[in-house]
Scaffold this motif. Sequence first.
Motif, PDB file in Angstrom:
ATOM      1  N   SER A 302       0.748  -1.318  -0.018  1.00  0.00           N
ATOM      2  CA  SER A 302      -0.093  -0.065  -0.084  1.00  0.00           C
ATOM      3  C   SER A 302       0.950   1.258   0.030  1.00  0.00           C
ATOM      4  O   SER A 302       0.507   2.298  -0.363  1.00  0.00           O
ATOM      5  CB  SER A 302      -1.048  -0.106   1.178  1.00  0.00           C
ATOM      6  N   MET A 303       2.095   1.263   0.515  1.00  0.00           N
ATOM      7  CA  MET A 303       2.917   2.279   0.553  1.00  0.00           C
ATOM      8  C   MET A 303       3.254   3.109  -0.920  1.00  0.00           C
ATOM      9  O   MET A 303       3.385   4.088  -0.853  1.00  0.00           O
ATOM     10  CB  MET A 303       4.281   1.994   1.003  1.00  0.00           C
ATOM     11  N   MET A 304       3.188   2.056  -1.807  1.00  0.00           N
ATOM     12  CA  MET A 304       3.145   2.405  -3.312  1.00  0.00           C
ATOM     13  C   MET A 304       2.126   3.380  -3.804  1.00  0.00           C
ATOM     14  O   MET A 304       2.284   4.082  -4.860  1.00  0.00           O
ATOM     15  CB  MET A 304       3.678   1.409  -4.105  1.00  0.00           C
ATOM     16  N   VAL A 305       0.855   3.283  -2.952  1.00  0.00           N
ATOM     17  CA  VAL A 305      -0.213   3.998  -3.337  1.00  0.00           C
ATOM     18  C   VAL A 305      -0.620   5.133  -2.654  1.00  0.00           C
ATOM     19  O   VAL A 305      -1.628   5.761  -2.648  1.00  0.00           O
ATOM     20  CB  VAL A 305      -1.724   3.181  -3.901  1.00  0.00           C
ATOM     21  N   LYS A 306       0.212   5.337  -1.635  1.00  0.00           N
ATOM     22  CA  LYS A 306       0.031   6.555  -0.603  1.00  0.00           C
ATOM     23  C   LYS A 306       0.182   7.870  -1.334  1.00  0.00           C
ATOM     24  O   LYS A 306       1.186   7.994  -1.887  1.00  0.00           O
ATOM     25  CB  LYS A 306       0.829   6.512   0.789  1.00  0.00           C
ATOM     26  N   PRO A 307      -1.024   8.551  -1.473  1.00  0.00           N
ATOM     27  CA  PRO A 307      -0.888   9.793  -2.228  1.00  0.00           C
ATOM     28  C   PRO A 307       0.022  10.960  -1.543  1.00  0.00           C
ATOM     29  O   PRO A 307       0.410  10.874  -0.391  1.00  0.00           O
ATOM     30  CB  PRO A 307      -2.388  10.358  -1.957  1.00  0.00           C
ATOM     31  N   GLU A 308       0.430  11.646  -2.528  1.00  0.00           N
ATOM     32  CA  GLU A 308       1.520  12.735  -2.025  1.00  0.00           C
ATOM     33  C   GLU A 308       0.941  13.817  -1.241  1.00  0.00           C
ATOM     34  O   GLU A 308       1.573  14.363  -0.003  1.00  0.00           O
ATOM     35  CB  GLU A 308       2.052  13.471  -3.218  1.00  0.00           C
ATOM     36  N   ALA A 309      -0.476  14.067  -1.340  1.00  0.00           N
ATOM     37  CA  ALA A 309      -1.116  15.185  -0.519  1.00  0.00           C
ATOM     38  C   ALA A 309      -2.623  15.089  -0.488  1.00  0.00           C
ATOM     39  O   ALA A 309      -2.960  14.387  -1.503  1.00  0.00           O
ATOM     40  CB  ALA A 309      -0.506  16.680  -1.322  1.00  0.00           C
ATOM     41  N   HIS A 310      -3.254  15.522   0.277  1.00  0.00           N
ATOM     42  CA  HIS A 310      -4.881  15.856   0.255  1.00  0.00           C
ATOM     43  C   HIS A 310      -5.264  16.501  -0.755  1.00  0.00           C
ATOM     44  O   HIS A 310      -4.434  17.528  -1.230  1.00  0.00           O
ATOM     45  CB  HIS A 310      -5.231  15.964   1.472  1.00  0.00           C
ATOM     46  N   ASP A 311      -6.484  16.806  -0.836  1.00  0.00           N
ATOM     47  CA  ASP A 311      -6.880  17.884  -1.948  1.00  0.00           C
ATOM     48  C   ASP A 311      -8.077  18.395  -1.523  1.00  0.00           C
ATOM     49  O   ASP A 311      -9.317  18.653  -2.196  1.00  0.00           O
ATOM     50  CB  ASP A 311      -7.290  16.917  -3.140  1.00  0.00           C
ATOM     51  N   PHE A 312      -8.152  19.171  -0.159  1.00  0.00           N
ATOM     52  CA  PHE A 312      -9.100  19.599   0.416  1.00  0.00           C
ATOM     53  C   PHE A 312      -9.457  20.893  -0.255  1.00  0.00           C
ATOM     54  O   PHE A 312      -8.902  21.799  -0.588  1.00  0.00           O
ATOM     55  CB  PHE A 312      -9.127  19.916   1.895  1.00  0.00           C
ATOM     56  N   ASN A 313     -10.737  21.246  -0.752  1.00  0.00           N
ATOM     57  CA  ASN A 313     -11.257  22.534  -1.517  1.00  0.00           C
ATOM     58  C   ASN A 313     -12.618  22.729  -0.924  1.00  0.00           C
ATOM     59  O   ASN A 313     -13.553  22.151  -1.392  1.00  0.00           O
ATOM     60  CB  ASN A 313     -11.043  22.305  -2.727  1.00  0.00           C
ATOM     61  N   LEU A 314     -12.761  24.013  -0.234  1.00  0.00           N
ATOM     62  CA  LEU A 314     -13.862  24.408   0.065  1.00  0.00           C
ATOM     63  C   LEU A 314     -14.880  25.010  -0.858  1.00  0.00           C
ATOM     64  O   LEU A 314     -16.113  25.188  -0.836  1.00  0.00           O
ATOM     65  CB  LEU A 314     -13.761  25.133   1.345  1.00  0.00           C
ATOM     66  N   GLU A 315     -14.386  25.421  -2.071  1.00  0.00           N
ATOM     67  CA  GLU A 315     -15.034  26.044  -3.146  1.00  0.00           C
ATOM     68  C   GLU A 315     -15.899  25.088  -3.936  1.00  0.00           C
ATOM     69  O   GLU A 315     -17.149  25.401  -4.308  1.00  0.00           O
ATOM     70  CB  GLU A 315     -13.965  26.524  -4.128  1.00  0.00           C
ATOM     71  N   ILE A 316     -15.736  23.591  -3.795  1.00  0.00           N
ATOM     72  CA  ILE A 316     -16.632  22.784  -4.361  1.00  0.00           C
ATOM     73  C   ILE A 316     -17.764  22.596  -3.459  1.00  0.00           C
ATOM     74  O   ILE A 316     -17.702  22.324  -2.282  1.00  0.00           O
ATOM     75  CB  ILE A 316     -15.927  21.544  -4.917  1.00  0.00           C
ATOM     76  N   THR A 317     -19.090  22.332  -3.944  1.00  0.00           N
ATOM     77  CA  THR A 317     -20.106  22.133  -3.213  1.00  0.00           C
ATOM     78  C   THR A 317     -20.208  20.639  -2.682  1.00  0.00           C
ATOM     79  O   THR A 317     -20.703  20.727  -1.408  1.00  0.00           O
ATOM     80  CB  THR A 317     -21.739  22.428  -3.783  1.00  0.00           C
ATOM     81  N   GLN A 318     -19.924  19.817  -3.400  1.00  0.00           N
ATOM     82  CA  GLN A 318     -19.795  18.425  -3.003  1.00  0.00           C
ATOM     83  C   GLN A 318     -18.377  18.450  -2.045  1.00  0.00           C
ATOM     84  O   GLN A 318     -17.561  18.976  -2.275  1.00  0.00           O
ATOM     85  CB  GLN A 318     -19.556  17.527  -3.799  1.00  0.00           C
ATOM     86  N   PRO A 319     -18.434  17.643  -0.945  1.00  0.00           N
ATOM     87  CA  PRO A 319     -17.208  17.456  -0.155  1.00  0.00           C
ATOM     88  C   PRO A 319     -16.157  16.595  -0.995  1.00  0.00           C
ATOM     89  O   PRO A 319     -16.456  15.912  -1.802  1.00  0.00           O
ATOM     90  CB  PRO A 319     -17.576  16.593   1.170  1.00  0.00           C
ATOM     91  N   ALA A 320     -15.155  17.053  -0.583  1.00  0.00           N
ATOM     92  CA  ALA A 320     -13.766  16.639  -1.411  1.00  0.00           C
ATOM     93  C   ALA A 320     -14.110  15.254  -1.084  1.00  0.00           C
ATOM     94  O   ALA A 320     -13.409  14.181  -2.017  1.00  0.00           O
ATOM     95  CB  ALA A 320     -12.376  17.004  -1.032  1.00  0.00           C
ATOM     96  N   VAL A 321     -14.312  14.668  -0.060  1.00  0.00           N
ATOM     97  CA  VAL A 321     -14.340  13.309   0.415  1.00  0.00           C
ATOM     98  C   VAL A 321     -15.691  12.808   0.853  1.00  0.00           C
ATOM     99  O   VAL A 321     -16.430  13.592   1.917  1.00  0.00           O
ATOM    100  CB  VAL A 321     -13.358  12.755   1.432  1.00  0.00           C
ATOM    101  N   VAL A 322     -16.425  11.798   0.311  1.00  0.00           N
ATOM    102  CA  VAL A 322     -17.696  11.733   0.738  1.00  0.00           C
ATOM    103  C   VAL A 322     -17.637  10.766   2.130  1.00  0.00           C
ATOM    104  O   VAL A 322     -18.836  10.970   2.758  1.00  0.00           O
ATOM    105  CB  VAL A 322     -18.348  10.634  -0.418  1.00  0.00           C
TER     106      VAL A 322
END
Length: 330
Positions: A302-322
């Motif tokens: 799984s270490m090979m798919v750990k993302p580099e960074a999160h992608d939080f964005n309050l501008e989008i109406t849907q949450p970045a993560v459901v």
Amino acid sequence: MIQPLIDQFQRKINYLRLSITDRCDFRCVYCMNEDMTFLPRDEVLSLEESLRLVKIFTSLGVTKLRVTGGEPLVRKNIGWLFKELSQIEALKEVVLTTNGSQLVQHAPMLKNAHVNRINISLDSLDPVNFKKITRTGDLNKVLLGIDEAIQQGFSNLKLNTVLMKGINDHEAIDLVNFAIDKKMDISFIEEMPLGNIDHTRKDTFISNDEVLKNLQNYFNLIPTTFTSGGPAKYWQLANQSTKVGFISPHSHNFCDTCNRVRVSSKGELFLCLGQEEKIELMPLLRQYPNEDWPIQKAIIESMMVKPEAHDFNLEITQPAVVRFMSHTGG
Ligand code: SAM
Ligand code: SF4
């Protein structure tokens, strides 16, 4: 021989945040909906499975564990888990995040189990506002729980506060004064877009930069390089033991030094709080009750798919993560 977990960006992963339940006795407005549906019990890891996972992670170099949820202290037989955790030599630090509602009864057990640190969520000191934010919480019970934890000799307690504009941001100064009075640290957390909730997060967002500026009008805050191993940036209050921390996923990206992974109460290994990459560990735990290597292998891969960074964005109406924070584990 321990093989440490190193991800594709050469970050060393030695910290596991383990959610042992998605259930909670509160319904905090920033965290979940009022009519929240929880997982059926057979879809949640047993405490024995959770313990086994912790041991597997320590065999891969994990030395720090945070037990979280949902509300971890509502889980039946929680005392058994903490006692077992205290026997794992490779674990150098066991910490707990709790809403404090059950601390009066559990603080002695936590002390006996050598829990190193407790983070207690406290978003308001006004009983009416506290009820408004938590929907079901009783401020008095939490305050009694904090006093019991102090009484038990926990010296490094920390408060966690999610500030929301127009809801509790006016309480920041009172909350810092409370922390000073109790000789605790306090961290302010920016609200994160995790799960669909009843209010629009963009409307209640207040940046930690603004909170800090406001606090500086009242307190002498000195910048420090102190770290508790997490993403908070700390300021020391002059002439006090209290430190004020700021966890600012929006204004200050903290991903470069990420050292953690999360396991949900369903046994999903989440590689980033703000991304969807995950590995299902529950089927492996159940398929291989007596062999750890398939689970170790899955974690290493799984270490090979750990993302580099999160992608939080309050501008989008849907949450970045459901998914909700109570699902992943805060
Ligand atoms: N029930 C425990 C508690 O409240 O401390 C532990 C679990 S809770 C999910 C862990 C932490 O996540 C708490 O400090 C809570 O305030 C924070 N939290 C929950 N939802 C959040 C959100 N959407 N944004 C920022 N912090 C959040
Ligand atoms: Fe429960 Fe903690 Fe979420 Fe509040 S923040 S609803 S106490 S899990």
